[in-house]
Design a protein around this motif. Structure first.
Motif, PDB file in Angstrom:
ATOM      1  N   ARG A   8       0.920   6.936  14.893  1.00  9.81           N
ATOM      2  CA  ARG A   8      -0.014   5.581  15.606  1.00  9.81           C
ATOM      3  C   ARG A   8      -0.726   6.325  14.459  1.00  9.81           C
ATOM      4  O   ARG A   8      -1.745   7.018  14.033  1.00  9.81           O
ATOM      5  CB  ARG A   8      -0.781   5.413  16.938  1.00  9.81           C
ATOM      6  CG  ARG A   8       0.646   5.244  17.836  1.00  9.81           C
ATOM      7  CD  ARG A   8      -0.049   5.079  19.288  1.00  9.81           C
ATOM      8  NE  ARG A   8      -1.361   3.993  19.467  1.00  9.81           N
ATOM      9  CZ  ARG A   8      -2.557   4.692  20.343  1.00  9.81           C
ATOM     10  NH1 ARG A   8      -1.843   5.206  21.634  1.00  9.81           N
ATOM     11  NH2 ARG A   8      -3.399   3.879  20.994  1.00  9.81           N
ATOM     12  N   PRO A   9      -1.804   4.837  13.685  1.00 14.01           N
ATOM     13  CA  PRO A   9      -2.829   4.638  12.868  1.00 14.01           C
ATOM     14  C   PRO A   9      -4.574   5.424  13.800  1.00 14.01           C
ATOM     15  O   PRO A   9      -4.072   5.002  15.192  1.00 14.01           O
ATOM     16  CB  PRO A   9      -2.973   3.566  12.635  1.00 14.01           C
ATOM     17  CG  PRO A   9      -1.693   2.426  12.284  1.00 14.01           C
ATOM     18  CD  PRO A   9      -1.166   3.238  14.247  1.00 14.01           C
ATOM     19  N   ILE A  10      -4.690   5.905  13.375  1.00 12.50           N
ATOM     20  CA  ILE A  10      -6.019   6.510  13.660  1.00 12.50           C
ATOM     21  C   ILE A  10      -7.331   6.573  12.799  1.00 12.50           C
ATOM     22  O   ILE A  10      -6.905   6.488  12.170  1.00 12.50           O
ATOM     23  CB  ILE A  10      -5.294   8.421  14.516  1.00 12.50           C
ATOM     24  CG1 ILE A  10      -6.361   8.996  14.780  1.00 12.50           C
ATOM     25  CG2 ILE A  10      -5.363   9.216  13.334  1.00 12.50           C
ATOM     26  CD1 ILE A  10      -6.264  10.040  15.596  1.00 12.50           C
ATOM     27  N   LYS A  11      -8.217   6.259  13.406  1.00 10.47           N
ATOM     28  CA  LYS A  11      -9.490   6.411  13.101  1.00 10.47           C
ATOM     29  C   LYS A  11     -10.347   7.583  12.956  1.00 10.47           C
ATOM     30  O   LYS A  11     -10.844   8.324  13.863  1.00 10.47           O
ATOM     31  CB  LYS A  11     -10.454   5.354  14.065  1.00 10.47           C
ATOM     32  CG  LYS A  11     -12.057   4.674  12.882  1.00 10.47           C
ATOM     33  CD  LYS A  11     -12.213   4.230  14.133  1.00 10.47           C
ATOM     34  CE  LYS A  11     -14.411   4.145  13.612  1.00 10.47           C
ATOM     35  NZ  LYS A  11     -15.203   2.957  14.318  1.00 10.47           N
ATOM     36  N   VAL A  12     -10.577   9.178  11.885  1.00 12.49           N
ATOM     37  CA  VAL A  12     -11.123   9.558  11.111  1.00 12.49           C
ATOM     38  C   VAL A  12     -11.230  10.136  10.185  1.00 12.49           C
ATOM     39  O   VAL A  12     -11.448   9.543   8.854  1.00 12.49           O
ATOM     40  CB  VAL A  12      -9.812  10.625  11.845  1.00 12.49           C
ATOM     41  CG1 VAL A  12      -8.519  10.054   9.980  1.00 12.49           C
ATOM     42  CG2 VAL A  12     -10.029  12.328  11.826  1.00 12.49           C
ATOM     43  N   PRO A  13     -12.479  10.773  10.704  1.00 12.22           N
ATOM     44  CA  PRO A  13     -13.084  10.998   9.054  1.00 12.22           C
ATOM     45  C   PRO A  13     -12.338  11.348   8.397  1.00 12.22           C
ATOM     46  O   PRO A  13     -11.732  12.769   8.327  1.00 12.22           O
ATOM     47  CB  PRO A  13     -14.084  11.758   9.578  1.00 12.22           C
ATOM     48  CG  PRO A  13     -14.172  12.395  11.083  1.00 12.22           C
ATOM     49  CD  PRO A  13     -13.370  10.910  11.488  1.00 12.22           C
ATOM     50  N   TYR A  14     -12.257  11.914   6.510  1.00 11.05           N
ATOM     51  CA  TYR A  14     -11.842  12.605   5.092  1.00 11.05           C
ATOM     52  C   TYR A  14     -12.525  12.730   4.158  1.00 11.05           C
ATOM     53  O   TYR A  14     -13.172  12.270   4.013  1.00 11.05           O
ATOM     54  CB  TYR A  14     -10.404  12.132   5.898  1.00 11.05           C
ATOM     55  CG  TYR A  14     -10.244   9.956   5.481  1.00 11.05           C
ATOM     56  CD1 TYR A  14      -9.790  10.336   3.522  1.00 11.05           C
ATOM     57  CD2 TYR A  14     -10.266   9.140   6.028  1.00 11.05           C
ATOM     58  CE1 TYR A  14     -10.014   9.360   2.951  1.00 11.05           C
ATOM     59  CE2 TYR A  14     -10.374   7.835   5.555  1.00 11.05           C
ATOM     60  CZ  TYR A  14     -10.358   8.162   3.793  1.00 11.05           C
ATOM     61  OH  TYR A  14     -10.150   6.806   3.094  1.00 11.05           O
ATOM     62  N   ASN A  15     -11.422  12.686   3.547  1.00  8.18           N
ATOM     63  CA  ASN A  15     -12.246  13.181   2.216  1.00  8.18           C
ATOM     64  C   ASN A  15     -11.161  12.804   1.718  1.00  8.18           C
ATOM     65  O   ASN A  15      -9.567  13.171   1.536  1.00  8.18           O
ATOM     66  CB  ASN A  15     -12.785  14.341   1.413  1.00  8.18           C
ATOM     67  CG  ASN A  15     -14.100  15.286   2.489  1.00  8.18           C
ATOM     68  OD1 ASN A  15     -15.285  14.488   3.071  1.00  8.18           O
ATOM     69  ND2 ASN A  15     -13.728  16.253   1.989  1.00  8.18           N
ATOM     70  N   VAL A  16     -10.957  12.248   0.358  1.00  5.42           N
ATOM     71  CA  VAL A  16     -10.072  12.159  -0.796  1.00  5.42           C
ATOM     72  C   VAL A  16     -10.485  12.526  -1.810  1.00  5.42           C
ATOM     73  O   VAL A  16     -11.716  12.208  -2.897  1.00  5.42           O
ATOM     74  CB  VAL A  16      -9.548  10.942  -1.043  1.00  5.42           C
ATOM     75  CG1 VAL A  16     -10.621   9.362  -0.728  1.00  5.42           C
ATOM     76  CG2 VAL A  16      -7.948  10.775  -1.565  1.00  5.42           C
ATOM     77  N   LYS A  17      -9.970  13.286  -2.875  1.00  6.99           N
ATOM     78  CA  LYS A  17      -9.880  13.753  -4.276  1.00  6.99           C
ATOM     79  C   LYS A  17      -8.062  13.475  -4.667  1.00  6.99           C
ATOM     80  O   LYS A  17      -7.666  13.519  -4.432  1.00  6.99           O
ATOM     81  CB  LYS A  17     -10.766  14.900  -3.797  1.00  6.99           C
ATOM     82  CG  LYS A  17     -11.553  15.623  -3.453  1.00  6.99           C
ATOM     83  CD  LYS A  17     -12.119  16.807  -2.913  1.00  6.99           C
ATOM     84  CE  LYS A  17     -12.921  17.016  -1.309  1.00  6.99           C
ATOM     85  NZ  LYS A  17     -13.054  18.377  -1.384  1.00  6.99           N
ATOM     86  N   ILE A  18      -9.598  13.897  -6.309  1.00  3.74           N
ATOM     87  CA  ILE A  18      -8.480  13.188  -7.432  1.00  3.74           C
ATOM     88  C   ILE A  18      -8.625  14.565  -8.736  1.00  3.74           C
ATOM     89  O   ILE A  18      -9.661  14.637  -8.564  1.00  3.74           O
ATOM     90  CB  ILE A  18      -8.664  12.144  -8.033  1.00  3.74           C
ATOM     91  CG1 ILE A  18      -8.374  11.184  -6.681  1.00  3.74           C
ATOM     92  CG2 ILE A  18      -7.429  12.155  -9.356  1.00  3.74           C
ATOM     93  CD1 ILE A  18      -8.006   9.681  -7.546  1.00  3.74           C
ATOM     94  N   PHE A  19      -7.238  15.343  -8.035  1.00  2.00           N
ATOM     95  CA  PHE A  19      -7.153  16.539  -9.735  1.00  2.00           C
ATOM     96  C   PHE A  19      -6.476  16.273 -10.595  1.00  2.00           C
ATOM     97  O   PHE A  19      -5.589  15.760 -10.943  1.00  2.00           O
ATOM     98  CB  PHE A  19      -7.133  17.622  -9.566  1.00  2.00           C
ATOM     99  CG  PHE A  19      -8.072  18.197  -7.870  1.00  2.00           C
ATOM    100  CD1 PHE A  19      -9.378  19.176  -8.528  1.00  2.00           C
ATOM    101  CD2 PHE A  19      -8.041  17.746  -6.608  1.00  2.00           C
ATOM    102  CE1 PHE A  19      -9.704  19.209  -7.201  1.00  2.00           C
ATOM    103  CE2 PHE A  19      -8.982  18.079  -5.569  1.00  2.00           C
ATOM    104  CZ  PHE A  19     -10.454  18.822  -5.832  1.00  2.00           C
ATOM    105  N   HIS A  20      -6.975  16.675 -11.694  1.00  2.00           N
ATOM    106  CA  HIS A  20      -5.977  16.935 -13.336  1.00  2.00           C
ATOM    107  C   HIS A  20      -6.127  18.271 -13.814  1.00  2.00           C
ATOM    108  O   HIS A  20      -7.163  18.881 -13.688  1.00  2.00           O
ATOM    109  CB  HIS A  20      -6.553  15.234 -13.800  1.00  2.00           C
ATOM    110  CG  HIS A  20      -5.597  15.647 -14.961  1.00  2.00           C
ATOM    111  ND1 HIS A  20      -6.445  16.331 -16.875  1.00  2.00           N
ATOM    112  CD2 HIS A  20      -4.071  15.201 -15.720  1.00  2.00           C
ATOM    113  CE1 HIS A  20      -5.153  16.164 -17.401  1.00  2.00           C
ATOM    114  NE2 HIS A  20      -3.973  15.463 -17.255  1.00  2.00           N
TER     115      HIS A  20
END
Length: 467
Positions: free
Chosen positions: A354-366
């Motif tokens: 089920r979709p959930i409301k939650v804090p998170y970080n998203v990062k992009i690396f190269h």
């Protein structure tokens, strides 16, 4: 190519018969208990167990004949045991067991010839456990299908031989894992593992263009083999650095016949590998055989596995096993010096995705360098996917990593997806899988939905224009 024996349960597939009697069949995992029979006026049951020593990896086979009513082993039992591999008899030997328990350890050694040695253990010296037999030979370095022919030739007394021995025929499959190095295209060299629970793999191939894994092993397409095979279970171990096989849907063919999508299950709970379980049931084997969809003379079992027509979303589970993330993007081919919209949803595995409301970080690396970072809170609404709009700089090419971490403020809730920028393998030509789908659809081998998926793909990629 690297080979290692797996330290896990073996699969037992057994046939039981008494001289002249109608055969009855049983199938089990790890332990097999056969139906009771009358031997010299006593109801007796044979139990065969198999396990692997976690410290040594040695396979142990335990054979017990016991009284059906009490469960007590029948004393002074005489066994005749023959071990067969690849239609070659490795040994045939008689064993007299005062306690009715026969324990054999299949021990790898450098000797080509099989050696059988009586091993007295600490427990057996004090009479609290049976002693054991070490069956040693080079053959046991490898897994595969081993056949045991077991005869009960006497009970109660070693001088009391039965006029009609009781016969058991068992097929014991010892799992084996083999790793193959492949060309992963833009993802570079990759190692794909195959763990077989049936027979040794005789051939492996990966087609970079078709994104197709082919696995071949011996298999006799006849009624007797199918009756003995409750399932044929193979595992494909895909490194999580290989983005091609991190998709959500796959198609599987057996001897070029399309199998139901239910034969494959995805296991993302391992940290470094995705495990694709391919389990072909006895019913599916029998349907192919009875409907003459397989050639009996082939004597092979050829599995072909590839991503379905829907290349996206990529999907994975965080290291702590709590969150599942589905990731897709538009346009489907990511180019330098252009904008891409990443769409993703965060689901709770414990709440049945089920979709959930939650804090998170998203990062992009190269090339291990962080080029983007954002902290956010997911919506928790199924119809409201998260969107990340990102401009790919002109100097970025090859593999980028989209990394999610600290979901729910947990340092172990992290997941990374490898994605290709400027994928040279992509082209505007019609992919082979679309052409194949068209042919299979015309022959009635796949449903309309699979054919429609191919058309939708062509439209999405701009290969087919609808005016």
């Amino acid at each position: 190519m690297k080979i290692k024996l797996c330290i896990i349960l073996v699969v037992l597939v057994t046939i039981f018969s008494i001289n002249g009697a109608q055969n009855s069949f049983g199938h089990g995992l790890g332990t097999e208990t056969m139906p009771p029979v009358m031997i010299n006026g006593k109801s007796a049951t044979l139990e065969v167990g198999s396990s692997t020593a976690f410290d040594t990896g040695i396979q142990q086979i335990t054979i017990i004949l016991f009284e059906s009513g009490t469960g007590e082993p029948i004393k002074n039992t005489s066994f005749e045991v023959e071990l067969i591999k690849s239609d070659k008899s490795l040994f045939k030997n008689n064993f007299e067991r005062e306690d009715g328990i026969l324990i054999m350890n299949l021990v790898p050694s450098d000797n080509v010839e099989i050696e059988i040695l009586n091993q007295e253990t600490f427990e057996s010296f004090f009479g609290i456990a049976a002693d054991q037999f070490n069956v040693k030979g080079k053959m046991f370095e490898n897994g595969g299908l081993y056949k045991f022919n077991i005869k009960i030739i006497g009970i109660n007394s070693f001088d009391n031989l039965l006029s009609e021995p009781v016969n058991y025929n068992l097929g014991i499959s010892i799992p084996e894992t083999t790793y193959y190095e492949i060309d992963g295209g833009g993802f570079g060299k990759q190692e794909i593992g195959v763990r077989t629970y049936y027979e040794q793999i005789s051939d492996f191939n990966y087609d970079t263009v078709k994104k197709l894994i082919t696995i071949t092993m011996p298999f006799e397409w006849n009624e007797e083999t199918i009756i003995q095979s409750s399932v044929v279970h193979e595992e494909i171990l895909v490194p999580k650095t290989f983005g091609v096989f991190l998709v959500n849907d796959f198609v599987v063919y057996l001897n070029e016949i399309l199998l139901p999508e239910t034969v494959i299950n995805i296991d993302d709970f391992s940290e470094n590998e995705r495990i694709l379980h391919v389990v072909v049931s006895q019913k599916e084997l029998n349907d192919l055989f009875k409907n003459k969809l397989v050639d009996e003379t082939d004597e092979m079992f050829k599995l072909e596995v590839m991503p379905s027509s829907n290349d996206l979303p990529l999907t994975g589970i965080t290291e702590n096993g709590q969150f599942k993330i589905n990731l897709s993007w538009m346009p489907s081919k990511i180019l330098s010096n252009s904008t891409v919209n990443f769409n993703y949803e965060i689901l709770d595995v414990f709440l049945k995705d089920r979709p959930i409301k939650v804090p998170y970080n998203v990062k992009i690396f190269h090339e291990n360098k962080e080029i983007f970072s954002r902290s956010d809170v997911s919506s928790g609404i199924k119809s409201d996917h998260e969107v990340l709009e990102f401009f790919i700089p002109s100097d970025i090419s090859g593999i980028i990593q989209i990394q999610f971490d600290e979901l729910g403020d947990s340092e172990y809730a992290r997941l990374s997806f490898p994605i290709l920028v400027n994928d040279d393998a992509s082209s505007s030509s019609i992919p082979d899988w679309v052409k194949n789908n068209a042919g299979w659809w015309a022959n009635g081998e796949i449903p309309d939905s699979a054919f429609v998926n191919g058309i939708q793909y062509l439209i999405k990629e701009g290969i087919m224009i609808i005016s």
